[in-house]
Design a protein around this motif. Structure first.
Motif, PDB file in Angstrom:
ATOM      1  N   SER A  61       0.818  -1.212   0.000  1.00 20.58           N
ATOM      2  CA  SER A  61       0.000   0.000   0.000  1.00 20.58           C
ATOM      3  C   SER A  61       0.851   1.261   0.000  1.00 20.58           C
ATOM      4  O   SER A  61       0.469   2.280  -0.577  1.00 20.58           O
ATOM      5  N   MET A  62       2.012   1.197   0.657  1.00 18.76           N
ATOM      6  CA  MET A  62       2.845   2.394   0.803  1.00 18.76           C
ATOM      7  C   MET A  62       3.833   2.580  -0.335  1.00 18.76           C
ATOM      8  O   MET A  62       4.104   3.708  -0.753  1.00 18.76           O
ATOM      9  N   ILE A  63       4.406   1.484  -0.820  1.00 25.62           N
ATOM     10  CA  ILE A  63       5.383   1.605  -1.897  1.00 25.62           C
ATOM     11  C   ILE A  63       4.648   1.382  -3.213  1.00 25.62           C
ATOM     12  O   ILE A  63       4.851   0.389  -3.917  1.00 25.62           O
ATOM     13  N   GLY A  64       3.758   2.308  -3.510  1.00 26.82           N
ATOM     14  CA  GLY A  64       2.959   2.256  -4.725  1.00 26.82           C
ATOM     15  C   GLY A  64       3.370   3.354  -5.681  1.00 26.82           C
ATOM     16  O   GLY A  64       4.544   3.761  -5.730  1.00 26.82           O
ATOM     17  N   ALA A  65       2.400   3.879  -6.390  1.00 28.71           N
ATOM     18  CA  ALA A  65       2.707   4.918  -7.371  1.00 28.71           C
ATOM     19  C   ALA A  65       3.242   6.183  -6.714  1.00 28.71           C
ATOM     20  O   ALA A  65       3.933   6.983  -7.347  1.00 28.71           O
ATOM     21  N   GLY A  66       2.937   6.374  -5.423  1.00 30.88           N
ATOM     22  CA  GLY A  66       3.366   7.589  -4.744  1.00 30.88           C
ATOM     23  C   GLY A  66       4.861   7.787  -4.747  1.00 30.88           C
ATOM     24  O   GLY A  66       5.355   8.909  -4.898  1.00 30.88           O
ATOM     25  N   VAL A  67       5.629   6.693  -4.597  1.00 27.90           N
ATOM     26  CA  VAL A  67       7.080   6.822  -4.572  1.00 27.90           C
ATOM     27  C   VAL A  67       7.620   7.289  -5.921  1.00 27.90           C
ATOM     28  O   VAL A  67       8.720   7.845  -6.008  1.00 27.90           O
ATOM     29  N   LEU A 105      -5.718  -1.381  -2.088  1.00 23.87           N
ATOM     30  CA  LEU A 105      -6.841  -0.466  -1.923  1.00 23.87           C
ATOM     31  C   LEU A 105      -8.176  -1.191  -2.018  1.00 23.87           C
ATOM     32  O   LEU A 105      -9.080  -0.967  -1.204  1.00 23.87           O
ATOM     33  N   VAL A 106      -8.310  -2.039  -3.016  1.00 23.63           N
ATOM     34  CA  VAL A 106      -9.570  -2.762  -3.187  1.00 23.63           C
ATOM     35  C   VAL A 106      -9.854  -3.618  -1.954  1.00 23.63           C
ATOM     36  O   VAL A 106     -10.996  -3.673  -1.467  1.00 23.63           O
ATOM     37  N   ALA A 107      -8.833  -4.285  -1.426  1.00 25.06           N
ATOM     38  CA  ALA A 107      -9.021  -5.089  -0.215  1.00 25.06           C
ATOM     39  C   ALA A 107      -9.451  -4.222   0.960  1.00 25.06           C
ATOM     40  O   ALA A 107     -10.381  -4.570   1.700  1.00 25.06           O
ATOM     41  N   GLY A 108      -8.801  -3.063   1.138  1.00 22.21           N
ATOM     42  CA  GLY A 108      -9.128  -2.197   2.264  1.00 22.21           C
ATOM     43  C   GLY A 108     -10.502  -1.568   2.152  1.00 22.21           C
ATOM     44  O   GLY A 108     -11.260  -1.506   3.133  1.00 22.21           O
ATOM     45  N   ILE A 109     -10.851  -1.091   0.965  1.00 23.86           N
ATOM     46  CA  ILE A 109     -12.172  -0.476   0.778  1.00 23.86           C
ATOM     47  C   ILE A 109     -13.275  -1.515   0.950  1.00 23.86           C
ATOM     48  O   ILE A 109     -14.327  -1.241   1.536  1.00 23.86           O
TER      49      ILE A 109
END
Length: 460
Positions: A37-43, A316-320
């Motif tokens: 979740s954290m090392i995604g597109a944001g990095v 994200l899909v799992a969390g939502i």
């Protein structure tokens, strides 16, 4: 499929009740899902807008974001250990603060992260396929991720582990290659001119002036969005074995690893491009490897961007899905979503509805610019979590009380520094949710024989 009643908030059974989720995740799987979740597109993308705001103080913004993230992570882990159920801050806020704080956290998470799903799918497609095919590719990616999640949480964890390993390998290669090369043109220009970054970010000074404290905080708010995915571990708390032990450890390990990765990436970006070059780049890591004379690595980084975005979408899909399940159990979303597939042990109906909504979004709009609005929703989510953590006492308080206090104050401070357009857009989403719930509650009270709000005898 059976309707899923919420488990006891104070217990952590090793097996689910009728229609409940199943505890299948150990420490390693929980850490992997958090990292995914954290090392995604944001990095790959968050450093450009953050550098535009913070300039040469980008690392200070990253440090602030890391401190805020740690405060929020400890509050979230502490709450999840005591209340090992699906829903994250929605469930914590509802249990400890009341229905409305819980609803605000859950609504902001579900709506904001649904938009983020569309953004991640589009980002991945843009990185992996040529322009005419990006929207169909994004839709196919949404379908593939939904099918994978529907196969069960252990399949989700296994796929995330592969993605995280591949992305980390590319990032390590980038750090080594760029870090060993001479400073890039952008960095040399910054050093020679003494420029304070892009110079045009909100709150930045004029030419030659350093960024203001507000600009540094704005950069921190944008970076916070990039590695706030440790909440995914808490939203899956109902599926973690020995949650009182596993969740706190998993959250701290995943967050610490992500912070190390982000710090390393920030350093090589500043070395290769400088703050101004990073701010001006649409693909900072690709430009960094090219500036380091390693153009051969650019296509690999581009593919890694798509793979990382796919991993973030998977988590994200799992969390939502789990948060939607928790909200539907309480009637804050249609009760038809409070269903767990008996064979697969997943909230299949919630995930299918989510996939349909995200599919429509990726085919009709481009939501890759929602980073600021999504940050707003995430910060409100953690504000509720921090306030809820303040109510914990005795053996349930695992970290000093100052951490949730600092976390709550920091969330408010970072919200204030976000771009005004993002704040207004996100605030409008919250207003719609609150008004919608008020209408539903009024109709319930006016219905003969209707139960109280949140009663399990009534629903949306």
């Amino acid at each position: 499929m059976t309707a899923a009643p919420p488990p006891s908030a104070s217990s952590a059974p090793s097996s689910p009740g009728p229609g409940g989720l199943q505890r299948r995740l150990g420490l390693g799987a929980a850490v992997v899902i958090g990292l995914g979740s954290m090392i995604g597109a944001g990095v790959f993308s968050a450093f450009a807008p953050a550098a535009a705001a913070a300039g040469d103080l980008l690392l200070v913004s990253l440090l602030i974001a890391g401190v805020v993230a740690f405060c929020n992570a400890t509050s979230t882990a502490q709450l999840a250990a005591q209340h090992p159920t699906s829903g994250g801050a929605y469930a914590f806020g509802r249990e400890r603060l009341g229905e409305w704080p819980g609803f605000v956290a859950g609504w902001g998470f579900v709506v904001g992260k649904t938009a983020s799903c569309a953004a991640m799918a589009t980002t991945a497609a843009v990185a992996l396929v040529p322009d005419p095919w990006t929207r169909p590719a994004a839709l196919l990616l949404v379908v593939a991720v939904t099918v994978l999640n529907a196969a069960g949480i252990t399949r989700t964890a296994a796929a995330t582990a592969v993605i995280v390993a591949a992305v980390l390998a590319v990032l390590v290669l980038v750090v080594v290659v760029v870090g060993s090369a001479p400073p890039g043109v952008g960095a040399v220009v910054d050093a020679a001119s003494g420029a304070g970054g892009a110079g045009g970010g909100d709150g930045a000074g004029g030419a030659g002036a350093g960024p203001t404290p507000v600009a540094v905080l704005q950069g921190a708010g944008l970076l916070f969005f990039a590695f706030a995915g440790y909440a995914r571990i808490a939203t899956l708390a109902e599926e973690v074995r020995r949650p009182s032990v596993t969740i706190p450890r998993a959250v701290v390990i995943a967050l610490s690893a992500a912070l190390v990765v982000y710090a390393a990436v920030a350093l090589v970006l500043l070395r290769a491009l400088g703050s101004a070059g990073t701010a001006a780049s649409q693909r900072p890591l690709v430009d960094a490897v090219e500036a380091a004379g390693a153009g051969w690595l650019a296509p690999v980084v581009a593919v890694a961007t798509g793979v990382a975005a796919s991993g973030a979408l998977l988590a994200l899909v799992a969390g939502i899905g789990r948060t939607s399940l928790a909200m539907a159990r309480e009637g804050d979303l249609p009760r038809g979503l409070a269903v767990v597939d008996a064979r697969r042990g997943v909230p299949l109906r919630a995930e299918l509805v989510l996939a349909a909504v995200v599919g429509v979004l990726v085919l009709t709009v481009d939501l890759r610019g929602v980073i600021g609005a999504s940050s707003f929703g995430v910060l409100v989510y953690y504000l509720v979590a921090n306030v809820a953590a303040l109510t914990q006492t005795g053996e349930h308080r695992r970290w000093p009380r100052v951490l949730p206090v600092l976390g709550a104050v920091a969330c408010v401070a970072l919200v204030v520094t976000l771009p005004l357009a993002s704040v207004l857009a996100a605030a409008a989403v919250f207003v719609v949710g609150v008004l919608g719930r008020l209408v539903v509650l009024r109709r319930r009270r006016g219905s003969p024989g209707a139960g109280r709000s949140g009663s399990r005898t009534t629903g949306l």
